[in-house]
Design an enzyme around this catalytic site. Structure first.
Site, PDB file in Angstrom:
ATOM      1  N   ASP A 296     -22.255  41.833  35.621  1.00 47.10           N
ATOM      2  CA  ASP A 296     -21.726  42.961  34.854  1.00 47.10           C
ATOM      3  C   ASP A 296     -20.393  43.421  35.445  1.00 47.10           C
ATOM      4  O   ASP A 296     -19.979  42.934  36.503  1.00 47.10           O
ATOM      5  CB  ASP A 296     -22.760  44.091  34.767  1.00 47.10           C
ATOM      6  CG  ASP A 296     -23.039  44.757  36.104  1.00 47.10           C
ATOM      7  OD1 ASP A 296     -22.625  44.207  37.145  1.00 47.10           O
ATOM      8  OD2 ASP A 296     -23.673  45.824  36.111  1.00 47.10           O
TER       9      ASP A 296
ATOM     10  N   ASP B 194     -19.116  45.854  37.176  1.00 52.41           N
ATOM     11  CA  ASP B 194     -18.926  46.312  38.560  1.00 52.41           C
ATOM     12  C   ASP B 194     -19.661  45.436  39.566  1.00 52.41           C
ATOM     13  O   ASP B 194     -19.715  45.739  40.751  1.00 52.41           O
ATOM     14  CB  ASP B 194     -19.313  47.779  38.718  1.00 52.41           C
ATOM     15  CG  ASP B 194     -20.804  48.039  38.550  1.00 52.41           C
ATOM     16  OD1 ASP B 194     -21.440  47.303  37.774  1.00 52.41           O
ATOM     17  OD2 ASP B 194     -21.324  48.974  39.184  1.00 52.41           O
TER      18      ASP B 194
ATOM     19  N   ASP C 161     -22.820  44.548  40.194  1.00 58.52           N
ATOM     20  CA  ASP C 161     -24.045  44.842  40.932  1.00 58.52           C
ATOM     21  C   ASP C 161     -25.275  44.199  40.276  1.00 58.52           C
ATOM     22  O   ASP C 161     -26.332  44.126  40.889  1.00 58.52           O
ATOM     23  CB  ASP C 161     -24.238  46.351  41.150  1.00 58.52           C
ATOM     24  CG  ASP C 161     -24.298  47.164  39.871  1.00 58.52           C
ATOM     25  OD1 ASP C 161     -24.208  46.581  38.773  1.00 58.52           O
ATOM     26  OD2 ASP C 161     -24.426  48.401  39.968  1.00 58.52           O
TER      27      ASP C 161
ATOM     28  N   SER D 139     -20.458  50.695  34.960  1.00 60.44           N
ATOM     29  CA  SER D 139     -21.305  49.501  34.946  1.00 60.44           C
ATOM     30  C   SER D 139     -21.129  48.725  33.638  1.00 60.44           C
ATOM     31  O   SER D 139     -20.037  48.307  33.314  1.00 60.44           O
ATOM     32  CB  SER D 139     -22.766  49.887  35.184  1.00 60.44           C
ATOM     33  OG  SER D 139     -23.565  48.738  35.305  1.00 60.44           O
TER      34      SER D 139
END
Length: 576
Positions: free
Chosen positions: A302, A304, A306, A150
């Site tokens: 961010d 990734d 999400d 993340s």
């Protein structure tokens, strides 16, 4: 040679056997000879699953992310899947982000699954985490893995596990799988791939996912309003560049300015100190571009993809960053309005939130006659709500740490659909001659003005972990009696599953899974939560205060009063 404790030496010696490759053994010998403190950090414990799967620093050792720790996870998961679905052809989807070694580690994971006879769908290149959640259901997989850390610093990577419903692992599967992993010896990992079991996937799944994002994130916004909205977007060197620009384009947004310096995926995140949209500095370049292009809304995601940070223009037309609670309130209210206007609210609907998010979510739910289910931090708990209550319609939900989920076609926080939803809200507001910011203030006038602030203290390494542990012990053994001159009237201890009414002395049971969280409620309506992070070496303090807001004109002075109240709480708790 510096003395090494016998217990640590035993763990290290296991990694000096022929089960481990020569490069690994040589590296360990180097640490033994030259850096025993790093050796201890690398081996003193096993890396653990937290709120967002397993995250850690990449390197050699049991407390690091490497081919052996992830290989062991994957072997244990393979064994568990075979036990749980004994007569089924097992299928798994795997995605990865832009981090160093993500692609290599994803292939290691794919190899181990394939060697165990599972059908593997491996994304051909980096993809957004919500697309993996979607792909698990779309391809009828038994589970899914995404290699990501993340928004953690560049030296980190991670391993998130998703189940058949597209949600992350929750009880009882999580504990059962961890027990299976812990039973394993490293020598039992099957690293030799069966390539016939690995299928590479990409554009076909992308198209279905993006079309579903457009379908779920679009509401009756006029074509002209979409074309008139000036959007600035940054992927912060992450995976969202593979999905968000195309999603906005298909939805009809034609003015999308991308921060070119941050477009290219890069695990070093060279233009930011931290690729975390919660950090104002991460959105600096995007805000500068918005000032040049006269942008109406700025969105940054961010690595990734999400979570998203949203920047809008305030009443003075200045760019301001919304916090996660504010974004969540605007999105939830917008969705509730859509459902209400369509005549779809009949008492069988719910929204989701978390114990450390704004209490205003429950107030909104009551106003629209829907339920607000509140779970622990982490979207796996909101996904579990959807799974546990199939008779109820899930409208949307979020958490204060910049995550939101629109409907249930993805079962994790989803910055792709949420970015589109933010643009829909902004476009409709602009078409009415107002701003998202003014709509937020109108929510405060209607439902009460809730103001939140998050304080994070970073405590790294073994000593830091011990310090955080001691802070929580002290808070439990010596609970606050008052905060900023206001009496504590209720204490919720999620580790002990107990709510204590301080006035009467009565206690009751908390009926959600245990977690190391302590929450104080005071007489003046303040809420203070203490929670060690499950993914970073931090302890977090979540402060929420509230009051009434009579009208738009009183906004600034009332906001200042609430900010001062938070400042005083922090001062009182020695956190300023």
């Amino acid at each position: 040679m510096t003395h090494i404790e016998p217990q640590l030496l035993e763990r290290v010696n296991t990694w000096l056997t022929p089960t481990f490759d020569q490069e690994t053994q040589n590296h360990i010998k180097h640490l033994i000879a030259n850096n025993t403190s790093e050796l201890k950090e690398s081996f003193y414990k096993d890396l653990e699953f937290g709120t967002g799967g397993m995250r850690g620093i990449m390197g050699i050792g049991t407390n690091r992310i490497n081919k052996y720790t992830l290989g062991k996870n994957t072997q244990g998961l393979s064994n568990y899947l075979k036990q749980t679905f004994p007569n089924e052809k097992l299928k798994v989807a795997i995605a990865y982000d832009c981090r160093h070694n993500s692609q290599t580690l994803a292939k290691v994971v794919a190899d181990v699954f394939s060697a165990n006879g599972l059908q593997v769908y491996l994304f051909e290149d980096l993809r957004a985490t919500p697309e993996l959640s979607f792909a698990v259901k779309h391809l009828n997989c038994h589970c899914g893995i995404v290699l990501t850390a993340s928004h953690n610093p560049p030296e980190y990577n991670g391993y998130k596990v998703y189940w058949q419903d597209g949600g992350q692992l929750v009880p009882p599967q999580d504990a059962e799988i961890i027990a299976e992993i812990n039973r394993l010896d490293y020598a039992e990992i099957k690293f030799e791939a069966n390539d016939t079991n690995i299928e590479y996937i990409g554009k076909t799944v992308d198209d279905v996912f993006i079309n579903e994002s457009v379908k779920n994130g679009s509401f009756d916004t006029a074509t002209e309003a979409r074309e008139n909205l000036n959007v600035v977007f940054t992927s912060l060197h992450g995976t969202s560049i593979t999905a968000i620009p195309e999603t906005l384009k298909r939805a009809g947004y034609t003015k999308v300015n991308i921060v070119e310096e941050q477009r290219e995926p890069n695990g070093d995140f060279p233009t930011v100190k931290s690729p975390n949209p919660e950090e104002p500095e991460a959105l600096k370049m995007a805000m500068e571009l918005a000032n040049i292009t006269d942008g109406d809304i700025v969105i940054g995601t961010d690595p990734d993809c999400d979570r998203l940070g949203v920047v809008v223009r305030n009443l003075e037309n200045e760019l301001v960053i919304l916090n996660g609670n504010q974004t969540m309130l605007l999105m939830t209210d917008f969705l509730l309005k859509q459902w209400k206007n369509s005549g779809k609210i009949n008492g069988n609907q719910f929204i989701g939130s978390t114990i450390v998010s704004t209490p205003m979510m429950a107030v909104l739910a009551e106003a629209y006659n829907v339920e607000c289910k509140i779970g622990l931090t982490g979207f796996k708990w909101i996904a579990k709500m959807i799974k546990d209550f199939p008779q109820l319609d899930f409208i949307g939900g979020g958490e204060e740490s910049f995550g939101f989920m629109v409907g249930d076609f993805v079962r994790d926080k989803d910055a792709v659909t949420s970015t589109l939803l933010a643009c829909e809200i902004a476009a409709q507001a602009k078409a009415k001659g107002i701003s998202m910011y003014k709509e937020l203030i109108e929510l405060y006038v209607a439902h009460g003005f809730y103001k939140e602030r998050l304080i994070s203290l970073t405590k790294k390494g073994i000593e830091g972990a011990q310090e955080i542990k001691q802070m929580m012990i002290d808070a439990r053994e010596n609970p606050l009696e008052e905060v900023n001159g206001s009496k504590v009237i209720r204490i919720e201890d999620y580790q002990l599953s107990i709510v204590k009414d301080v006035i009467s002395g009565n206690t009751s049971t908390i009926d959600i899974p245990k977690s190391n969280v302590l929450i104080y409620y005071t007489e003046d309506g303040s809420k203070i939560a203490l929670r060690p992070s499950g993914t970073e070496p931090k302890i977090k303090f979540y402060i929420s205060v509230n009051t009434t807001l009579d009208n738009l004109a009183a906004f600034k002075s009332t906001e200042q009063k609430l900010e001062t109240r938070i400042d005083n709480i922090l001062k009182d708790m020695n956190l300023d």
